[in-house]
Motif scaffolding. Structure first.
Motif, mmCIF file in Angstrom:
data_model
loop_
_atom_site.group_PDB
_atom_site.id
_atom_site.type_symbol
_atom_site.label_atom_id
_atom_site.label_comp_id
_atom_site.label_asym_id
_atom_site.label_seq_id
_atom_site.Cartn_x
_atom_site.Cartn_y
_atom_site.Cartn_z
ATOM 1 N N GLY A 41 49.318 20.609 -65.091
ATOM 2 C CA GLY A 41 48.901 21.637 -65.836
ATOM 3 C C GLY A 41 48.526 23.050 -65.411
ATOM 4 N N TYR A 42 48.068 22.942 -63.791
ATOM 5 C CA TYR A 42 47.619 24.131 -63.214
ATOM 6 C C TYR A 42 48.489 24.666 -62.169
ATOM 7 N N LEU A 43 49.489 23.940 -61.720
ATOM 8 C CA LEU A 43 50.408 24.228 -60.628
ATOM 9 C C LEU A 43 51.943 23.941 -61.219
ATOM 10 N N GLY A 44 51.980 23.840 -62.400
ATOM 11 C CA GLY A 44 53.370 23.556 -63.063
ATOM 12 C C GLY A 44 53.053 23.546 -64.530
ATOM 13 N N ASN A 45 54.390 23.153 -65.205
ATOM 14 C CA ASN A 45 54.091 23.225 -66.644
ATOM 15 C C ASN A 45 54.506 22.038 -67.500
ATOM 16 N N ASP A 46 54.300 20.929 -66.900
ATOM 17 C CA ASP A 46 54.486 19.601 -67.402
ATOM 18 C C ASP A 46 53.388 18.976 -68.430
ATOM 19 N N HIS A 47 52.168 19.765 -68.259
ATOM 20 C CA HIS A 47 51.128 19.466 -69.031
ATOM 21 C C HIS A 47 50.510 20.969 -69.515
ATOM 22 N N TRP A 48 49.904 20.634 -70.718
ATOM 23 C CA TRP A 48 49.158 21.924 -71.121
ATOM 24 C C TRP A 48 47.990 22.158 -70.208
ATOM 25 N N PRO A 49 47.592 23.556 -69.877
ATOM 26 C CA PRO A 49 47.870 24.491 -70.483
ATOM 27 C C PRO A 49 49.160 25.390 -69.616
ATOM 28 N N GLN A 50 49.953 24.820 -69.034
ATOM 29 C CA GLN A 50 50.942 25.259 -68.390
ATOM 30 C C GLN A 50 50.563 26.480 -67.378
ATOM 31 N N VAL A 51 49.496 26.486 -66.640
ATOM 32 C CA VAL A 51 48.974 27.721 -65.905
ATOM 33 C C VAL A 51 49.586 27.474 -64.467
ATOM 34 N N ASN A 52 50.003 28.455 -63.926
ATOM 35 C CA ASN A 52 50.366 28.307 -62.401
ATOM 36 C C ASN A 52 49.519 29.073 -61.686
ATOM 37 N N ASN A 53 48.477 28.462 -61.190
ATOM 38 C CA ASN A 53 47.560 29.280 -60.281
ATOM 39 C C ASN A 53 46.642 28.241 -59.381
ATOM 40 N N PHE A 54 47.053 28.551 -58.022
ATOM 41 C CA PHE A 54 46.402 27.827 -57.066
ATOM 42 C C PHE A 54 44.804 27.463 -57.208
#
Ligand code: GAL
Length: 461
Positions: A173-186
């Motif tokens: 969810g936070y390092l990729g987009n396979d779960h909501w919220p699809q955020v990419n931020n370490f």
């Protein structure tokens, strides 16, 4: 050679509420991120099969419990849907209470001990709108939910779990987009991981303070990390990956604190999460009584290219790179490596470095696509590949037990094929096939094989 499993070994299978219940908005249940996401972007889900079409446990649980008992299973793990039990986060939904009470009782009546988990990737939408695990508020909400579940079901349920694979909602969810919220931020990912473990600890704390009967644990996906070579750079990558993927959750859960090296690593990269005073004490109160270990495949890594990585780091790939081992044995139907020895290595690590905490294999299994290919004339899937997979993993489990590992059970993912998030019903894992058209449960060959293993409580090699 025939070898025995310990007496009272837990034999079972696992699923989760969002993957099996169906009855999406029935009897007062509100939306989770999965329900909303599917409404927004159905095309992201395999064959556009969404959370409303999961395997109908909501109506078939009593029959399922009977099938489990006929297969000789003595335990079963599922989860409670937070947004079914507390549709707005505060008000107890009496229909949900009736349903879960009856479900857990029916299991018990059949001699199947329920192991009940609280969070399996299904964030209530009302809480996601406030930031989900990113928001500090989530800790209190989760503790309230956990306490409600203990109050409503604590007389029936003796084996509790707080989270299933908490690293997965962080990674996906936070390092990729396979779960909501699809955020990419370490940095956000680290914050989410931190709040998740505080929420876990808050639930354990409330369980212990009220002196609930039974025990409480957490389910972690623990893949041993193997380096490409013994070279220093590869070993450094292994150490980094182990800190980020294993110790980041295992240490707080079992030892009650984060490893110093992880804290230093995050600090050096400006990734430390916002914390409050009292957090260390809370984490220390979150030590578990037992552990569930999900194991599917190992992690293989190699050194990063030091000229190409970011500093401060932007993603875990700045610390280690995936390594594709040319000799790997593959589950070609799913694209995952098969490495049963991983179970043995995890077992020895838990014995030597984690106080030999009691644990069980809470998920293991083999996803296979288009399983109807392997059906005989009677419609029974001849899943010899699954039998071989289970046998190899049980073999390694026995080897570890012989050497003192504190493993007390084996659960397959899953009992009846269930819905796998974005993959929906693409890969099937069950002892029973789920017929999407009719809702019927049809045994696979592995269910007959396993039933005999359980009855004898031993394995031939
Ligand atoms: C696990 C997860 C389950 C299930 C399984 C098989 O990681 O806990 O929810 O989806 O993978 O894909």
């Amino acid at each position: 050679m025939t070898r025995k499993f310990p007496e009272n070994f837990l034999w079972g299978a696992a699923t989760s509420a969002p993957q099996s219940e169906g009855a999406q908005y029935e009897d007062g249940k509100t939306a989770s991120t999965w329900d909303v996401w599917f409404e927004k972007e159905p095309e992201r889900f395999y064959n556009e099969v969404g959370p409303k079409d999961t395997s109908l446990t909501y109506e078939k649980y009593a029959k399922d419990a009977k099938l489990m008992s006929e297969m000789n299973l003595n335990s079963f793990r599922t989860s409670i849907s937070w947004n079914r039990l507390l549709p707005d986060g505060k008000t107890v939904n009496e229909k949900a209470v009736l349903y879960y009470r009856d479900y857990f009782l029916k299991l018990k009546e059949q001699g199947v001990e329920p192991i009940v988990n609280l969070f399996h990737f299904d964030m209530p939408w009302w809480l996601m709108e406030k930031g989900g695990w990113e928001s500090r508020e989530s800790i209190e909400h989760f503790a309230y939910y956990a306490n409600t579940a203990f109050e409503q079901f604590g007389d029936i349920v003796q084996h509790w779990m707080t989270f299933n694979e908490p690293i997965v909602h962080v990674q996906c969810g936070y390092l990729g987009n396979d779960h909501w919220p699809q955020v990419n931020n370490f940095k956000q990912a680290v914050q989410v991981a931190y709040h998740t473990m505080l929420a876990h600890a808050a639930a354990v704390k409330v369980f212990k303070e009220k002196q609930r009967k039974g025990r409480i644990g957490i389910i972690l996906n623990l893949s041993p990390v193997y380096a490409r070579s013994d070279k220093e750079e590869d070993q450094e990558a292994r150490g980094n990956s182990e800190l980020l993927h294993i110790k980041s959750f295992l240490d707080p859960a079992v030892l009650g604190k984060y490893p110093e090296e992880l804290v230093t690593m995050l600090k050096d990269n400006d990734l430390l999460p916002a914390a409050e005073s009292g957090d260390s004490e809370l984490l220390a109160a979150g030590k578990v009584d037992y552990l569930g270990v999900n194991y599917y495949q190992p992690l293989r890594v190699q050194a990063v290219n030091k000229e190409k990585v970011h500093h401060p780091a932007k993603s875990p790939s700045d610390f280690s790179r995936a390594y594709d081992w040319p000799e790997k044995r593959m589950n070609l139907y799913r694209g995952w490596e098969i490495y049963p020895e991983g179970i043995y290595d995890i077992a020895i690590m838990l014995k030597d470095e984690y106080e030999n905490i009691p644990w069980y294999i809470s998920e293991n299994g083999m996803g296979v696509s288009d399983e109807e290919r392997f059906m005989d004339e009677e419609g029974i899937v001849q899943d010899d590949y699954r039998i071989e997979f289970i046998r190899d993993h049980l073999d390694q489990t026995l080897k570890a037990i012989d050497e003192g590992a504190n493993c007390f059970g084996y659960h397959l993912w899953t009992f009846v094929d269930c819905w796998s998030w974005l993959n929906a019903y693409k890969n099937r894992y069950g002892y029973y096939r789920y017929d999407l058209e009719t809702g019927k449960r049809i045994p696979k060959k592995s269910s007959f094989w396993m039933s005999e293993i359980i009855q004898r409580n031993e394995l031939d090699r």
